[in-house]
Design an enzyme around this catalytic site. Sequence first.
Site, mmCIF file in Angstrom:
data_model
loop_
_atom_site.group_PDB
_atom_site.id
_atom_site.type_symbol
_atom_site.label_atom_id
_atom_site.label_comp_id
_atom_site.label_asym_id
_atom_site.label_seq_id
_atom_site.Cartn_x
_atom_site.Cartn_y
_atom_site.Cartn_z
ATOM 1 N N LYS A 24 2.886 11.312 -11.378
ATOM 2 C CA LYS A 24 2.088 10.387 -12.194
ATOM 3 C C LYS A 24 2.927 9.145 -12.386
ATOM 4 O O LYS A 24 4.056 9.214 -12.879
ATOM 5 C CB LYS A 24 1.776 11.002 -13.556
ATOM 6 C CG LYS A 24 0.583 11.923 -13.548
ATOM 7 C CD LYS A 24 0.195 12.285 -14.967
ATOM 8 C CE LYS A 24 -0.952 13.261 -14.976
ATOM 9 N NZ LYS A 24 -1.267 13.730 -16.346
ATOM 10 N N HIS A 38 -0.984 15.387 -26.302
ATOM 11 C CA HIS A 38 -0.995 13.994 -25.830
ATOM 12 C C HIS A 38 -2.238 13.216 -26.246
ATOM 13 O O HIS A 38 -2.189 11.994 -26.334
ATOM 14 C CB HIS A 38 -0.846 13.941 -24.306
ATOM 15 C CG HIS A 38 0.551 14.291 -23.823
ATOM 16 N ND1 HIS A 38 1.146 15.508 -24.081
ATOM 17 C CD2 HIS A 38 1.465 13.583 -23.110
ATOM 18 C CE1 HIS A 38 2.359 15.530 -23.539
ATOM 19 N NE2 HIS A 38 2.573 14.381 -22.948
ATOM 20 N N GLU A 76 8.632 17.784 -25.250
ATOM 21 C CA GLU A 76 7.959 18.149 -23.990
ATOM 22 C C GLU A 76 8.435 19.534 -23.531
ATOM 23 O O GLU A 76 7.688 20.279 -22.903
ATOM 24 C CB GLU A 76 8.227 17.103 -22.894
ATOM 25 C CG GLU A 76 7.730 15.690 -23.199
ATOM 26 C CD GLU A 76 6.253 15.429 -22.873
ATOM 27 O OE1 GLU A 76 5.488 16.397 -22.684
ATOM 28 O OE2 GLU A 76 5.865 14.228 -22.835
ATOM 29 N N LYS A 106 6.393 22.953 -14.185
ATOM 30 C CA LYS A 106 5.643 21.746 -13.795
ATOM 31 C C LYS A 106 5.344 21.760 -12.303
ATOM 32 O O LYS A 106 4.225 21.432 -11.875
ATOM 33 C CB LYS A 106 6.418 20.483 -14.185
ATOM 34 C CG LYS A 106 5.627 19.233 -13.830
ATOM 35 C CD LYS A 106 5.598 18.183 -14.880
ATOM 36 C CE LYS A 106 4.626 17.074 -14.497
ATOM 37 N NZ LYS A 106 4.825 15.851 -15.219
ATOM 38 N N HIS A 112 7.837 8.379 -27.296
ATOM 39 C CA HIS A 112 6.733 9.146 -26.717
ATOM 40 C C HIS A 112 6.818 10.630 -27.119
ATOM 41 O O HIS A 112 5.840 11.227 -27.578
ATOM 42 C CB HIS A 112 6.742 9.003 -25.192
ATOM 43 C CG HIS A 112 5.763 9.880 -24.495
ATOM 44 N ND1 HIS A 112 4.400 9.651 -24.518
ATOM 45 C CD2 HIS A 112 5.939 11.015 -23.770
ATOM 46 C CE1 HIS A 112 3.785 10.599 -23.834
ATOM 47 N NE2 HIS A 112 4.696 11.443 -23.369
ATOM 48 N N ASN A 126 -1.019 18.185 -20.955
ATOM 49 C CA ASN A 126 -1.269 17.130 -21.939
ATOM 50 C C ASN A 126 -1.417 17.657 -23.358
ATOM 51 O O ASN A 126 -1.914 16.947 -24.236
ATOM 52 C CB ASN A 126 -2.524 16.344 -21.559
ATOM 53 C CG ASN A 126 -2.319 15.551 -20.290
ATOM 54 O OD1 ASN A 126 -1.289 14.916 -20.119
ATOM 55 N ND2 ASN A 126 -3.269 15.621 -19.387
ATOM 56 N N HIS A 136 -1.058 9.990 -27.693
ATOM 57 C CA HIS A 136 -1.303 8.688 -27.066
ATOM 58 C C HIS A 136 -2.031 7.755 -28.032
ATOM 59 O O HIS A 136 -1.762 6.546 -28.066
ATOM 60 C CB HIS A 136 -2.138 8.854 -25.793
ATOM 61 C CG HIS A 136 -1.332 9.361 -24.620
ATOM 62 N ND1 HIS A 136 -1.911 9.714 -23.430
ATOM 63 C CD2 HIS A 136 -0.007 9.563 -24.464
ATOM 64 C CE1 HIS A 136 -0.962 10.106 -22.580
ATOM 65 N NE2 HIS A 136 0.196 10.026 -23.191
ATOM 66 N N ARG A 176 0.809 -1.241 0.000
ATOM 67 C CA ARG A 176 0.000 0.000 0.000
ATOM 68 C C ARG A 176 0.830 1.273 0.000
ATOM 69 O O ARG A 176 0.357 2.327 0.377
ATOM 70 C CB ARG A 176 -0.989 0.006 1.163
ATOM 71 C CG ARG A 176 -1.928 -1.180 1.117
ATOM 72 C CD ARG A 176 -3.169 -0.976 1.940
ATOM 73 N NE ARG A 176 -4.025 -2.123 1.782
ATOM 74 C CZ ARG A 176 -3.940 -3.223 2.536
ATOM 75 N NH1 ARG A 176 -3.051 -3.282 3.505
ATOM 76 N NH2 ARG A 176 -4.750 -4.222 2.325
ATOM 77 N N GLU A 182 -5.001 16.550 -11.321
ATOM 78 C CA GLU A 182 -5.503 16.895 -12.654
ATOM 79 C C GLU A 182 -7.020 17.058 -12.714
ATOM 80 O O GLU A 182 -7.694 16.449 -13.541
ATOM 81 C CB GLU A 182 -5.028 15.860 -13.686
ATOM 82 C CG GLU A 182 -5.099 16.398 -15.117
ATOM 83 C CD GLU A 182 -4.443 15.480 -16.130
ATOM 84 O OE1 GLU A 182 -3.254 15.187 -15.989
ATOM 85 O OE2 GLU A 182 -5.151 15.057 -17.056
ATOM 86 N N ARG A 213 -3.788 21.140 -14.572
ATOM 87 C CA ARG A 213 -2.749 20.157 -14.921
ATOM 88 C C ARG A 213 -2.996 19.527 -16.291
ATOM 89 O O ARG A 213 -2.055 19.116 -16.972
ATOM 90 C CB ARG A 213 -2.634 19.081 -13.834
ATOM 91 C CG ARG A 213 -1.503 18.111 -14.110
ATOM 92 C CD ARG A 213 -1.114 17.265 -12.930
ATOM 93 N NE ARG A 213 0.017 16.417 -13.304
ATOM 94 C CZ ARG A 213 0.707 15.679 -12.472
ATOM 95 N NH1 ARG A 213 0.394 15.657 -11.196
ATOM 96 N NH2 ARG A 213 1.717 14.940 -12.901
#
Length: 363
Positions: A140, A245, A182, A224, A262, A242, A249, A118, A234, A238
């Site tokens: 993330k 993206h 990026e 950031k 990426h 993206n 993606h 956990r 997000e 935030r």
Amino acid sequence: MQTLNVDLGKRSYPIFIGSNLLENKNLVQPYLGKGRVVIVSNNIVAPLYLDLVENLFGDSTSSTVILQDGEEHKNLLAVNQIYDHLIAGKYDRNTIIVALGGGVVGDIAGFAAATYQRGIKFIQIPTSLLAQVDSSVGGKTGVNHQLGKNMIGAFYQPQCVLADTEVLKTLPHREIKAGLAEVVKYGLINNAEFFTWLEKKSEEILKLDATCISKMVEICCESKAAIVSQDEKEVGARALLNLGHTFGHAIETATGYGKFLHGETVAIGMAMAADLSKRLGYLNSSDAIKIRRVLEDNFDLPVEPPSNITVDKYIDLMSSDKKAELGKIRFILLKGIGHAVIEGNIRRELLKETLETRSQLCM
Ligand code: NAD
Ligand code: GLY
């Protein structure tokens, strides 16, 4: 050395940026409790930097897990490899995971740390440009699913981030360029001055001029850190990170992970987002042209989407993007260079035009 802070109350942490940080034992000392340290890296980065990092953690280093390199291995099998190691070695809750590598290692190791018993502590030592400017900061973590990029994951913050810019010297040139996509993103979303600086300094940046690189990593991490401090999970701003993206993606998933890097799909996605913004009347032609030119000419990044993805495939993949709500795709668009917005109500015909256009500029 520069120290920035990600301000998240009790979960705040520093980002150390500078050269030869991997030789400075004082930096990590405060994060070492009574737990054993497990370094997670891959078969490319470990031969280069594992000795240095083992030395950094001194007697606390207990063992290492070496993952297979590549986006195609960013999956639950890799996470399971870490669990196997931790459980077989009877590692307890005081264990600290150190992620040594690019964004792939950082995302996998971070997710293992978030979920093992956990949650155990972890430290990010990003070694790619993309990881230093983006993925190691903000918590993330996660892995890909065959049907969708980064679909399995958790928000889980590290104890600290150590970005040693010296290690970028061994990073392949194609990976440097992918990381720069990026970097350009930060200019486009909210910092027009930075975008102009990147355009002006592109040659020095591509030659890894030390002053330019450290300034660039600092500006990106500062940006950031500010966004994440405001909106960790997000629910708002935030999502601007993206930019590019949603398209990117979809391209990564449709082409099978690993064909494009990426960062390359982010570059293509940003050119597509600029095209859609232009079609909506948000962005003028000259800015749309400039964005494409900086990506393609200054940083030698791809801007054309692959020809073999159908419009239906894009729409299918994009509607399961994590930003989508009730199947409605939300896009990050541009109302100018340095002014990104989130939009959900995009007319299908305009979106189709962007998806069908091979040369992304409607003049
Ligand atoms: P990567 O981790 O695959 O690293 C790129 C390549 O460079 C790999 O082959 C790696 O082994 C090698 N490498 C790394 N450092 C090196 C060094 N110093 N010298 C020589 N080789 C080195 O890819 P990446 O571009 O770093 O990261 C991309 C991943 O990051 C994607 O999976 C993406 O989804 C993820 N990402 C996550 C976030 C986030 O917020 N968590 C943000 C952006 C991207
Ligand atoms: N790379 C996007 C984010 O961290 O939110």
